[in-house]
Motif scaffolding. Structure first.
Motif, PDB file in Angstrom:
ATOM      1  N   LYS A  90       0.831  -1.209   0.000  1.00 37.84           N
ATOM      2  CA  LYS A  90       0.000   0.000   0.000  1.00 37.84           C
ATOM      3  C   LYS A  90       0.860   1.251   0.000  1.00 37.84           C
ATOM      4  CE  LYS A  90      -4.049  -1.914   2.312  1.00 37.84           C
ATOM      5  NZ  LYS A  90      -4.798  -1.978   3.570  1.00 37.84           N
ATOM      6  N   LYS A  91       1.985   1.206   0.708  1.00 38.71           N
ATOM      7  CA  LYS A  91       2.847   2.386   0.846  1.00 38.71           C
ATOM      8  C   LYS A  91       3.784   2.594  -0.347  1.00 38.71           C
ATOM      9  CE  LYS A  91       1.515   3.725   4.912  1.00 38.71           C
ATOM     10  NZ  LYS A  91       0.897   5.016   5.130  1.00 38.71           N
ATOM     11  N   MET A  92       4.105   1.521  -1.049  1.00 38.21           N
ATOM     12  CA  MET A  92       5.075   1.629  -2.138  1.00 38.21           C
ATOM     13  C   MET A  92       4.412   2.208  -3.382  1.00 38.21           C
ATOM     14  SD  MET A  92       7.229  -1.841  -1.455  1.00 38.21           S
ATOM     15  CE  MET A  92       8.315  -1.607  -2.838  1.00 38.21           C
ATOM     16  N   THR A  93       5.136   3.121  -4.045  1.00 37.94           N
ATOM     17  CA  THR A  93       4.572   3.825  -5.198  1.00 37.94           C
ATOM     18  C   THR A  93       5.407   3.639  -6.461  1.00 37.94           C
ATOM     19  OG1 THR A  93       5.784   5.817  -4.607  1.00 37.94           O
ATOM     20  CG2 THR A  93       3.552   5.606  -3.729  1.00 37.94           C
ATOM     21  N   TYR A  94       6.288   2.643  -6.487  1.00 33.53           N
ATOM     22  CA  TYR A  94       7.155   2.444  -7.642  1.00 33.53           C
ATOM     23  C   TYR A  94       6.309   2.276  -8.911  1.00 33.53           C
ATOM     24  CZ  TYR A  94       5.978  -2.473  -7.136  1.00 33.53           C
ATOM     25  OH  TYR A  94       5.298  -3.648  -7.056  1.00 33.53           O
ATOM     26  N   ASN A  95       6.920   2.524 -10.030  1.00 36.58           N
ATOM     27  CA  ASN A  95       6.230   2.485 -11.322  1.00 36.58           C
ATOM     28  C   ASN A  95       5.931   1.034 -11.698  1.00 36.58           C
ATOM     29  OD1 ASN A  95       5.280   2.978 -13.860  1.00 36.58           O
ATOM     30  ND2 ASN A  95       6.918   4.416 -14.393  1.00 36.58           N
ATOM     31  N   LYS A  96       4.723   0.596 -11.458  1.00 38.85           N
ATOM     32  CA  LYS A  96       4.356  -0.814 -11.603  1.00 38.85           C
ATOM     33  C   LYS A  96       4.371  -1.302 -13.052  1.00 38.85           C
ATOM     34  CE  LYS A  96       1.796  -0.818  -7.287  1.00 38.85           C
ATOM     35  NZ  LYS A  96       2.426   0.343  -6.743  1.00 38.85           N
ATOM     36  N   HIS A  97       4.290  -0.388 -14.032  1.00 41.85           N
ATOM     37  CA  HIS A  97       4.336  -0.842 -15.423  1.00 41.85           C
ATOM     38  C   HIS A  97       5.739  -1.280 -15.837  1.00 41.85           C
ATOM     39  CE1 HIS A  97       5.775   3.242 -16.401  1.00 41.85           C
ATOM     40  NE2 HIS A  97       6.235   2.701 -17.514  1.00 41.85           N
ATOM     41  N   LEU A  98       6.741  -1.009 -15.010  1.00 38.45           N
ATOM     42  CA  LEU A  98       8.113  -1.440 -15.297  1.00 38.45           C
ATOM     43  C   LEU A  98       8.409  -2.854 -14.803  1.00 38.45           C
ATOM     44  CD1 LEU A  98      10.120   1.788 -14.396  1.00 38.45           C
ATOM     45  CD2 LEU A  98       9.503   0.945 -16.669  1.00 38.45           C
ATOM     46  N   LEU A  99       7.470  -3.489 -14.123  1.00 37.37           N
ATOM     47  CA  LEU A  99       7.712  -4.810 -13.552  1.00 37.37           C
ATOM     48  C   LEU A  99       8.303  -5.820 -14.529  1.00 37.37           C
ATOM     49  CD1 LEU A  99       4.719  -5.405 -11.129  1.00 37.37           C
ATOM     50  CD2 LEU A  99       7.083  -4.896 -10.573  1.00 37.37           C
ATOM     51  N   PRO A 100       7.807  -5.923 -15.760  1.00 43.65           N
ATOM     52  CA  PRO A 100       8.380  -6.932 -16.667  1.00 43.65           C
ATOM     53  C   PRO A 100       9.857  -6.706 -16.987  1.00 43.65           C
ATOM     54  CG  PRO A 100       6.273  -6.156 -17.485  1.00 43.65           C
ATOM     55  CD  PRO A 100       6.654  -5.275 -16.334  1.00 43.65           C
ATOM     56  N   THR A 101      10.372  -5.499 -16.767  1.00 38.55           N
ATOM     57  CA  THR A 101      11.774  -5.221 -17.094  1.00 38.55           C
ATOM     58  C   THR A 101      12.724  -5.538 -15.943  1.00 38.55           C
ATOM     59  OG1 THR A 101      11.662  -2.923 -16.363  1.00 38.55           O
ATOM     60  CG2 THR A 101      11.077  -3.377 -18.659  1.00 38.55           C
ATOM     61  N   PHE A 102      12.200  -5.855 -14.759  1.00 39.03           N
ATOM     62  CA  PHE A 102      13.060  -6.177 -13.629  1.00 39.03           C
ATOM     63  C   PHE A 102      13.635  -7.579 -13.807  1.00 39.03           C
ATOM     64  CE2 PHE A 102      10.448  -3.343 -10.521  1.00 39.03           C
ATOM     65  CZ  PHE A 102      10.970  -2.215 -11.130  1.00 39.03           C
ATOM     66  N   ASN A 103      14.935  -7.728 -13.550  1.00 39.55           N
ATOM     67  CA  ASN A 103      15.579  -9.041 -13.643  1.00 39.55           C
ATOM     68  C   ASN A 103      15.268  -9.909 -12.426  1.00 39.55           C
ATOM     69  OD1 ASN A 103      16.783  -8.487 -16.089  1.00 39.55           O
ATOM     70  ND2 ASN A 103      18.569  -7.557 -15.140  1.00 39.55           N
ATOM     71  N   ALA A 104      15.268  -9.317 -11.255  1.00 37.80           N
ATOM     72  CA  ALA A 104      14.993 -10.050 -10.020  1.00 37.80           C
ATOM     73  C   ALA A 104      13.564  -9.761  -9.576  1.00 37.80           C
ATOM     74  CB  ALA A 104      15.969  -9.619  -8.936  1.00 37.80           C
ATOM     75  N   THR A 105      13.017 -10.649  -8.786  1.00 37.42           N
ATOM     76  CA  THR A 105      11.655 -10.435  -8.305  1.00 37.42           C
ATOM     77  C   THR A 105      11.579 -10.379  -6.783  1.00 37.42           C
ATOM     78  OG1 THR A 105      11.187 -12.805  -8.313  1.00 37.42           O
ATOM     79  CG2 THR A 105      10.614 -11.561 -10.297  1.00 37.42           C
ATOM     80  N   ARG A 106      12.681 -10.550  -6.087  1.00 39.93           N
ATOM     81  CA  ARG A 106      12.653 -10.515  -4.630  1.00 39.93           C
ATOM     82  C   ARG A 106      13.784  -9.653  -4.098  1.00 39.93           C
ATOM     83  NH1 ARG A 106      11.478 -15.317  -0.651  1.00 39.93           N
ATOM     84  NH2 ARG A 106       9.436 -14.648  -1.277  1.00 39.93           N
ATOM     85  N   MET A 107      13.415  -8.797  -3.172  1.00 42.06           N
ATOM     86  CA  MET A 107      14.375  -7.938  -2.492  1.00 42.06           C
ATOM     87  C   MET A 107      14.470  -8.423  -1.051  1.00 42.06           C
ATOM     88  SD  MET A 107      13.992  -3.860  -1.959  1.00 42.06           S
ATOM     89  CE  MET A 107      15.017  -2.997  -0.806  1.00 42.06           C
ATOM     90  N   MET A 108      15.648  -8.350  -0.456  1.00 40.12           N
ATOM     91  CA  MET A 108      15.834  -8.746   0.942  1.00 40.12           C
ATOM     92  C   MET A 108      16.471  -7.577   1.700  1.00 40.12           C
ATOM     93  SD  MET A 108      14.704 -11.826   1.281  1.00 40.12           S
ATOM     94  CE  MET A 108      15.395 -12.488   2.767  1.00 40.12           C
TER      95      MET A 108
END
Length: 143
Positions: free
Chosen positions: A65-83
Motif C-alpha cells: 500500500k505504501k510503495m509507489t514504484y512504477n508498476k508498469h516497469l515490472l516486466p523489465t526487472f531481472n529479479a523479483t525478490r528484495m531482501m
C-alpha cells in the motif's frame, strides 16, 4: 494458491533463520555493536524472533500500500525478490537497514521509505527479556 505458497515460504524462511532455541550451543549467540545508534548487544539467536504486528501478511499489505514504484516497469526487472536486513531495538524500533538484495534503484528506494513508516515492531525475546536482534524482510514484486 500462489499467495499461499509465497506466504508459506516467507514464514518458513523467517522461522528457519530466527528459530534459535535448538541452536543455542552452536556459535556465538550475540555480537557487540560498534554503532553508537544501536544496541550494545545484538542477539543473533533468540527464543522468539522479531515480528510485525499482525504478522507477515499484514506487513506485506502495508508495504504494497505504501510503495509507489512504477508498476508498469515490472516486466523489465531481472529479479523479483528484495531482501532487507533490519536491526530492531528492544523497544521495537528499526535502528538500521541493510539491503542484502535489491531489484533496482527505484524499487529499493521505495521499499526502504515504506519500511521507515512501519509501526513499532514486536521485539525479539531471549530468556523472556526483550532484546535487540536482526530481522530479514523479504519483499516480492511478483505479487
Amino acid at each position: 494458491m500462489r499467495k499461499t505458497i509465497q506466504l508459506l515460504l516467507t514464514i518458513g524462511l523467517s522461522m528457519t533463520i530466527f528459530s534459535a532455541s535448538a541452536q543455542k550451543d552452536k556459535g556465538p549467540a550475540f555480537e557487540l555493536s560498534n554503532d553508537s545508534l544501536s544496541c550494545d548487544t545484538v542477539w543473533l539467536l533468540t527464543d522468539t524472533p522479531v515480528a510485525y504486528p499482525g504478522g507477515i501478511p499484514e506487513m506485506h499489505e502495508f508495504l504494497y500500500k505504501k510503495m509507489t514504484y512504477n508498476k508498469h516497469l515490472l516486466p523489465t526487472f531481472n529479479a523479483t525478490r528484495m531482501m532487507v536486513k533490519v536491526l530492531v531495538s528492544s523497544k521495537g524500533e528499526i535502528l538500521k537497514k541493510i539491503v542484502l538484495r535489491e531489484i533496482n534503484e527505484e524499487f529499493t528506494r521505495d521499499a526502504l521509505q515504506a519500511i521507515d513508516q512501519f509501526p513499532l515492531l514486536i521485539p525479539a525475546k531471549r530468556d523472556g527479556v526483550k532484546v535487540c536482534a536482526y530481522w530479514l524482510i523479504p519483499i516480492d514484486i511478483s505479487r
